[in-house]
Design a protein around this motif. Structure first.
Motif, PDB file in Angstrom:
ATOM      1  N   ARG A  14      59.977 -53.224   4.266  1.00 13.05           N
ATOM      2  CA  ARG A  14      58.874 -53.681   3.412  1.00 13.05           C
ATOM      3  C   ARG A  14      57.718 -54.271   3.509  1.00 13.05           C
ATOM      4  NH1 ARG A  14      61.306 -59.360   3.572  1.00 13.05           N
ATOM      5  NH2 ARG A  14      60.195 -61.009   4.301  1.00 13.05           N
ATOM      6  N   ASP A  15      56.906 -54.420   4.629  1.00 15.43           N
ATOM      7  CA  ASP A  15      55.811 -53.969   5.403  1.00 15.43           C
ATOM      8  C   ASP A  15      55.529 -52.275   5.273  1.00 15.43           C
ATOM      9  OD1 ASP A  15      56.117 -56.504   5.434  1.00 15.43           O
ATOM     10  OD2 ASP A  15      56.579 -56.533   7.706  1.00 15.43           O
ATOM     11  N   ALA A  16      56.119 -51.384   5.089  1.00 17.06           N
ATOM     12  CA  ALA A  16      55.392 -50.172   5.446  1.00 17.06           C
ATOM     13  C   ALA A  16      55.565 -49.501   4.000  1.00 17.06           C
ATOM     14  CB  ALA A  16      57.274 -49.758   6.358  1.00 17.06           C
ATOM     15  N   PHE A  17      56.177 -50.917   2.893  1.00 12.05           N
ATOM     16  CA  PHE A  17      55.430 -49.917   1.245  1.00 12.05           C
ATOM     17  C   PHE A  17      54.441 -49.287   1.249  1.00 12.05           C
ATOM     18  CE2 PHE A  17      59.446 -52.354  -0.993  1.00 12.05           C
ATOM     19  CZ  PHE A  17      60.166 -52.301  -0.135  1.00 12.05           C
ATOM     20  N   PRO A  18      54.001 -48.496   0.351  1.00 13.95           N
ATOM     21  CA  PRO A  18      52.339 -48.396   0.390  1.00 13.95           C
ATOM     22  C   PRO A  18      52.216 -49.295  -1.272  1.00 13.95           C
ATOM     23  CG  PRO A  18      54.614 -46.669  -1.152  1.00 13.95           C
ATOM     24  CD  PRO A  18      55.825 -47.754  -0.330  1.00 13.95           C
ATOM     25  N   GLU A  19      50.754 -49.441  -0.899  1.00  9.83           N
ATOM     26  CA  GLU A  19      50.035 -50.177  -2.142  1.00  9.83           C
ATOM     27  C   GLU A  19      50.972 -50.140  -3.362  1.00  9.83           C
ATOM     28  OE1 GLU A  19      45.836 -50.145  -1.487  1.00  9.83           O
ATOM     29  OE2 GLU A  19      45.959 -50.281   0.720  1.00  9.83           O
ATOM     30  N   SER A  20      50.961 -48.811  -3.878  1.00  8.12           N
ATOM     31  CA  SER A  20      51.686 -48.238  -5.071  1.00  8.12           C
ATOM     32  C   SER A  20      52.700 -47.408  -5.461  1.00  8.12           C
ATOM     33  CB  SER A  20      50.252 -47.800  -5.701  1.00  8.12           C
ATOM     34  OG  SER A  20      49.888 -46.627  -5.453  1.00  8.12           O
ATOM     35  N   GLY A  21      53.687 -47.341  -5.875  1.00  4.46           N
ATOM     36  CA  GLY A  21      54.069 -45.668  -6.574  1.00  4.46           C
ATOM     37  C   GLY A  21      55.613 -47.350  -6.619  1.00  4.46           C
ATOM     38  N   TRP A  22      56.698 -46.776  -7.301  1.00  5.30           N
ATOM     39  CA  TRP A  22      57.989 -46.886  -7.324  1.00  5.30           C
ATOM     40  C   TRP A  22      58.756 -46.707  -6.462  1.00  5.30           C
ATOM     41  CZ3 TRP A  22      58.805 -49.326 -12.288  1.00  5.30           C
ATOM     42  CH2 TRP A  22      58.069 -48.836 -13.480  1.00  5.30           C
ATOM     43  N   ILE A  23      60.008 -48.134  -6.915  1.00  8.07           N
ATOM     44  CA  ILE A  23      61.201 -47.306  -5.690  1.00  8.07           C
ATOM     45  C   ILE A  23      61.980 -47.168  -7.266  1.00  8.07           C
ATOM     46  CG2 ILE A  23      63.050 -49.196  -4.689  1.00  8.07           C
ATOM     47  CD1 ILE A  23      60.742 -51.897  -4.618  1.00  8.07           C
ATOM     48  N   PHE A  24      62.645 -45.864  -6.065  1.00 13.60           N
ATOM     49  CA  PHE A  24      63.684 -44.967  -7.072  1.00 13.60           C
ATOM     50  C   PHE A  24      65.172 -45.286  -7.184  1.00 13.60           C
ATOM     51  CE2 PHE A  24      59.635 -42.713  -6.847  1.00 13.60           C
ATOM     52  CZ  PHE A  24      59.604 -42.317  -8.430  1.00 13.60           C
ATOM     53  N   VAL A  25      65.757 -44.996  -7.074  1.00 11.34           N
ATOM     54  CA  VAL A  25      67.655 -45.063  -6.676  1.00 11.34           C
ATOM     55  C   VAL A  25      67.741 -43.518  -7.807  1.00 11.34           C
ATOM     56  CG1 VAL A  25      67.388 -47.498  -6.707  1.00 11.34           C
ATOM     57  CG2 VAL A  25      67.505 -46.648  -9.342  1.00 11.34           C
ATOM     58  N   GLU A  26      69.203 -43.610  -7.021  1.00 12.27           N
ATOM     59  CA  GLU A  26      70.001 -42.529  -7.769  1.00 12.27           C
ATOM     60  C   GLU A  26      70.065 -42.951  -9.353  1.00 12.27           C
ATOM     61  OE1 GLU A  26      71.121 -39.879  -6.597  1.00 12.27           O
ATOM     62  OE2 GLU A  26      70.873 -41.179  -4.317  1.00 12.27           O
ATOM     63  N   LYS A  27      70.599 -41.427 -10.091  1.00 13.45           N
ATOM     64  CA  LYS A  27      70.984 -41.953 -11.769  1.00 13.45           C
ATOM     65  C   LYS A  27      71.563 -42.816 -12.246  1.00 13.45           C
ATOM     66  CE  LYS A  27      67.662 -38.359 -13.005  1.00 13.45           C
ATOM     67  NZ  LYS A  27      67.316 -37.372 -13.984  1.00 13.45           N
ATOM     68  N   THR A  28      72.694 -42.875 -11.759  1.00 13.62           N
ATOM     69  CA  THR A  28      74.302 -43.865 -11.449  1.00 13.62           C
ATOM     70  C   THR A  28      73.980 -44.461 -11.368  1.00 13.62           C
ATOM     71  OG1 THR A  28      75.238 -42.800  -9.168  1.00 13.62           O
ATOM     72  CG2 THR A  28      75.398 -41.386 -11.171  1.00 13.62           C
ATOM     73  N   PHE A  29      72.773 -45.685 -10.469  1.00 11.51           N
ATOM     74  CA  PHE A  29      72.517 -46.875  -9.681  1.00 11.51           C
ATOM     75  C   PHE A  29      72.748 -47.637 -11.297  1.00 11.51           C
ATOM     76  CE2 PHE A  29      70.247 -50.224  -8.341  1.00 11.51           C
ATOM     77  CZ  PHE A  29      70.664 -50.318  -7.340  1.00 11.51           C
ATOM     78  N   ASP A  30      73.002 -48.984 -10.803  1.00 17.94           N
ATOM     79  CA  ASP A  30      73.067 -49.754 -12.357  1.00 17.94           C
ATOM     80  C   ASP A  30      72.209 -50.701 -12.034  1.00 17.94           C
ATOM     81  OD1 ASP A  30      73.606 -52.440 -13.874  1.00 17.94           O
ATOM     82  OD2 ASP A  30      75.550 -52.575 -13.858  1.00 17.94           O
ATOM     83  N   THR A  31      70.913 -50.546 -12.598  1.00 21.08           N
ATOM     84  CA  THR A  31      69.843 -51.314 -11.959  1.00 21.08           C
ATOM     85  C   THR A  31      69.615 -52.794 -11.699  1.00 21.08           C
ATOM     86  OG1 THR A  31      68.871 -52.117 -14.014  1.00 21.08           O
ATOM     87  CG2 THR A  31      68.029 -49.605 -12.836  1.00 21.08           C
ATOM     88  N   VAL A  32      70.762 -53.993 -12.338  1.00 23.21           N
ATOM     89  CA  VAL A  32      70.929 -54.893 -12.649  1.00 23.21           C
ATOM     90  C   VAL A  32      72.330 -55.498 -11.773  1.00 23.21           C
ATOM     91  CG1 VAL A  32      69.601 -55.653 -14.033  1.00 23.21           C
ATOM     92  CG2 VAL A  32      71.961 -55.174 -15.060  1.00 23.21           C
ATOM     93  N   SER A  33      72.955 -54.573 -11.154  1.00 23.23           N
ATOM     94  CA  SER A  33      74.404 -54.633 -10.442  1.00 23.23           C
ATOM     95  C   SER A  33      74.411 -55.120  -9.426  1.00 23.23           C
ATOM     96  CB  SER A  33      74.603 -53.209 -10.320  1.00 23.23           C
ATOM     97  OG  SER A  33      75.769 -53.111  -9.892  1.00 23.23           O
ATOM     98  N   GLU A  34      74.536 -56.552  -8.586  1.00 22.33           N
ATOM     99  CA  GLU A  34      74.341 -57.321  -8.039  1.00 22.33           C
ATOM    100  C   GLU A  34      74.835 -56.041  -6.316  1.00 22.33           C
ATOM    101  OE1 GLU A  34      75.156 -61.070  -4.835  1.00 22.33           O
ATOM    102  OE2 GLU A  34      75.580 -60.738  -6.894  1.00 22.33           O
ATOM    103  N   LEU A  35      76.230 -55.642  -6.157  1.00 26.60           N
ATOM    104  CA  LEU A  35      76.683 -54.778  -5.618  1.00 26.60           C
ATOM    105  C   LEU A  35      76.109 -53.433  -5.801  1.00 26.60           C
ATOM    106  CD1 LEU A  35      79.548 -54.177  -4.129  1.00 26.60           C
ATOM    107  CD2 LEU A  35      80.532 -52.992  -6.351  1.00 26.60           C
ATOM    108  N   HIS A  36      75.152 -52.598  -6.520  1.00 33.05           N
ATOM    109  CA  HIS A  36      74.852 -51.501  -6.648  1.00 33.05           C
ATOM    110  C   HIS A  36      72.858 -52.212  -5.059  1.00 33.05           C
ATOM    111  CE1 HIS A  36      76.458 -48.883  -9.084  1.00 33.05           C
ATOM    112  NE2 HIS A  36      77.620 -49.300  -8.423  1.00 33.05           N
ATOM    113  N   ILE A  37      72.349 -53.112  -5.924  1.00 32.33           N
ATOM    114  CA  ILE A  37      71.986 -53.362  -4.896  1.00 32.33           C
ATOM    115  C   ILE A  37      71.390 -53.709  -3.651  1.00 32.33           C
ATOM    116  CG2 ILE A  37      69.732 -55.154  -5.156  1.00 32.33           C
ATOM    117  CD1 ILE A  37      69.844 -55.380  -8.096  1.00 32.33           C
ATOM    118  N   ARG A  38      73.505 -54.412  -3.284  1.00 34.48           N
ATOM    119  CA  ARG A  38      73.237 -54.433  -1.795  1.00 34.48           C
ATOM    120  C   ARG A  38      73.523 -53.010  -1.331  1.00 34.48           C
ATOM    121  NH1 ARG A  38      74.138 -59.615  -0.165  1.00 34.48           N
ATOM    122  NH2 ARG A  38      74.469 -61.291  -1.873  1.00 34.48           N
ATOM    123  N   GLU A  39      74.520 -52.220  -1.224  1.00 39.52           N
ATOM    124  CA  GLU A  39      75.054 -51.079  -1.023  1.00 39.52           C
ATOM    125  C   GLU A  39      74.180 -49.784  -1.603  1.00 39.52           C
ATOM    126  OE1 GLU A  39      79.196 -51.081  -1.529  1.00 39.52           O
ATOM    127  OE2 GLU A  39      79.594 -53.315  -0.969  1.00 39.52           O
TER     128      GLU A  39
END
Length: 101
Positions: A14-39
């Motif tokens: 996280r210290d290397a994150f840009p000052e702006s911009g998005w965190i992207f995920v695969e299109k099949t990612f469930d954005t509120v799934s604990e399992l997806h967020i973990r893995e």
């Protein structure tokens, strides 16, 4: 492009994150799934061209600065917050558009 395998690696970089911009995920990612967020992988563009490409091929999860704010807010309440608590804080924000109490 920065690629992180799951939230633990995302947190570690996280210290290397840009000052702006998005965190992207695969299109099949469930954005509120604990399992997806973990893995599942997260992607962060390191320049405008990568951001444009990711916008075409992936979906957004959270803006990088907002993710950092969510993590910081949780760590201020519990400086030793485990990963599960940080995931819960991110999910809470995504569902309610506010920080977890």
């Amino acid at each position: 492009m920065m690629r992180c395998s799951g939230i633990d690696e995302l947190l570690a970089h996280r210290d290397a994150f840009p000052e702006s911009g998005w965190i992207f995920v695969e299109k099949t990612f469930d954005t509120v799934s604990e399992l997806h967020i973990r893995e599942e992988p997260f992607f962060i563009a390191e320049n405008d061209d990568e951001e444009f490409d990711l916008e075409e091929t992936h979906r957004t999860w959270l803006e990088a600065p907002m993710f950092l704010a969510i993590v910081q807010a949780r760590l201020e309440k519990n400086h030793a917050a485990p990963t599960g608590e940080l995931i819960a804080a991110a999910i809470h924000y995504l569902e309610k558009d506010t920080f977890m109490p």
